[in-house]
Design a protein around this motif. Sequence first.
Motif, short mmCIF file in Angstrom:
data_model
loop_
_atom_site.label_atom_id
_atom_site.label_comp_id
_atom_site.label_asym_id
_atom_site.label_seq_id
_atom_site.Cartn_x
_atom_site.Cartn_y
_atom_site.Cartn_z
N TRP A 15 99.74 53.73 -47.08
CA TRP A 15 100.97 53.33 -47.69
C TRP A 15 100.87 53.43 -49.19
N PHE A 16 99.78 53.03 -49.86
CA PHE A 16 99.73 52.90 -51.08
C PHE A 16 99.42 54.30 -51.78
N TYR A 20 106.39 58.19 -50.50
CA TYR A 20 107.30 57.22 -49.87
C TYR A 20 107.20 55.98 -50.07
N SER A 21 105.91 55.43 -50.20
CA SER A 21 105.72 53.90 -50.49
C SER A 21 106.29 53.72 -51.80
N SER A 24 109.77 53.21 -52.20
CA SER A 24 110.37 51.86 -51.32
C SER A 24 109.95 50.75 -52.23
N ILE A 25 108.97 50.73 -52.86
CA ILE A 25 108.56 49.68 -53.50
C ILE A 25 109.36 49.61 -54.65
N ILE A 62 110.43 50.55 -43.93
CA ILE A 62 108.84 50.06 -43.80
C ILE A 62 108.69 50.39 -42.40
N TRP A 65 108.34 54.03 -41.29
CA TRP A 65 107.13 54.80 -41.81
C TRP A 65 105.92 54.34 -41.00
N CYS A 66 105.80 52.94 -40.74
CA CYS A 66 104.69 52.66 -39.80
C CYS A 66 104.60 53.24 -38.44
N SER A 97 103.51 46.30 -40.13
CA SER A 97 104.97 46.44 -41.11
C SER A 97 105.27 45.10 -41.60
N LEU A 100 103.44 44.37 -44.78
CA LEU A 100 103.76 45.06 -46.03
C LEU A 100 104.86 44.62 -46.50
#
Length: 228
Positions: A15-16, A20-21, A24-25, A62, A65-66, A97, A100
Amino acid sequence: MKGCLIRLQLFLKLWFTSIYSLMSILLIPIVGLIIFNYGSYTVDDVSSLVYEKTATIWFVFIIQWCFSIDLDSKFYNQLITYPIAKWKFLLERALFSAILFFGLTSIVTFPLGFIFGKFMWQGFVFTVPVNLAIGAFVIFGTMIGKHSLGGIIAGIFFWMMILFGGPLLRDLNAILLIYGSVESFVSGDSGFLAGENRWILLNRLFYIGLGVLCMVGAVFKTNRKTEG
């Protein structure tokens, strides 16, 4: 349990380190900066915009994505050949999910709480049932469509209903923080079990029940698919 923690670490690392993350963040902080710099909004307007209108679609992406990591890459077809209960796989991805989403949303809430006060935290907690419902709805759509695309379509549909379905949903409307009576309920100024607040409790219970129902349907669909 150890295996679950290892998989969680891998998910967080993926994720990090993904673009994409990052996109989203940045979504909710950007909204917060716009509110702080250019808007003269009341605290109930801010909490509704962030948690009821923006965070819900954030949660949809999120979850998508997961689940896309396993379903879209077909890794799921290999994974289910191992001795793992299908419902555990489903709930584990849902847990990842949720970790996160609630973790990142809590980070966003810290500065907003300093700016607008503790009502931001109270509003965040108040919207948890709606987030659980939309999350379970996305997972159910993913299992029905056998692809994360099915989940994101279901999630966007749910989100559109939240934004524009108020007149149709009436007392089941998901966007409530903009109303003064709900603000008093959330902040604790009115009695939690007072008669005039029962409809608010029933509203939240409805979304909790909807979330449980969708999750049970997703588990049933997964087990039926893999046993067939």
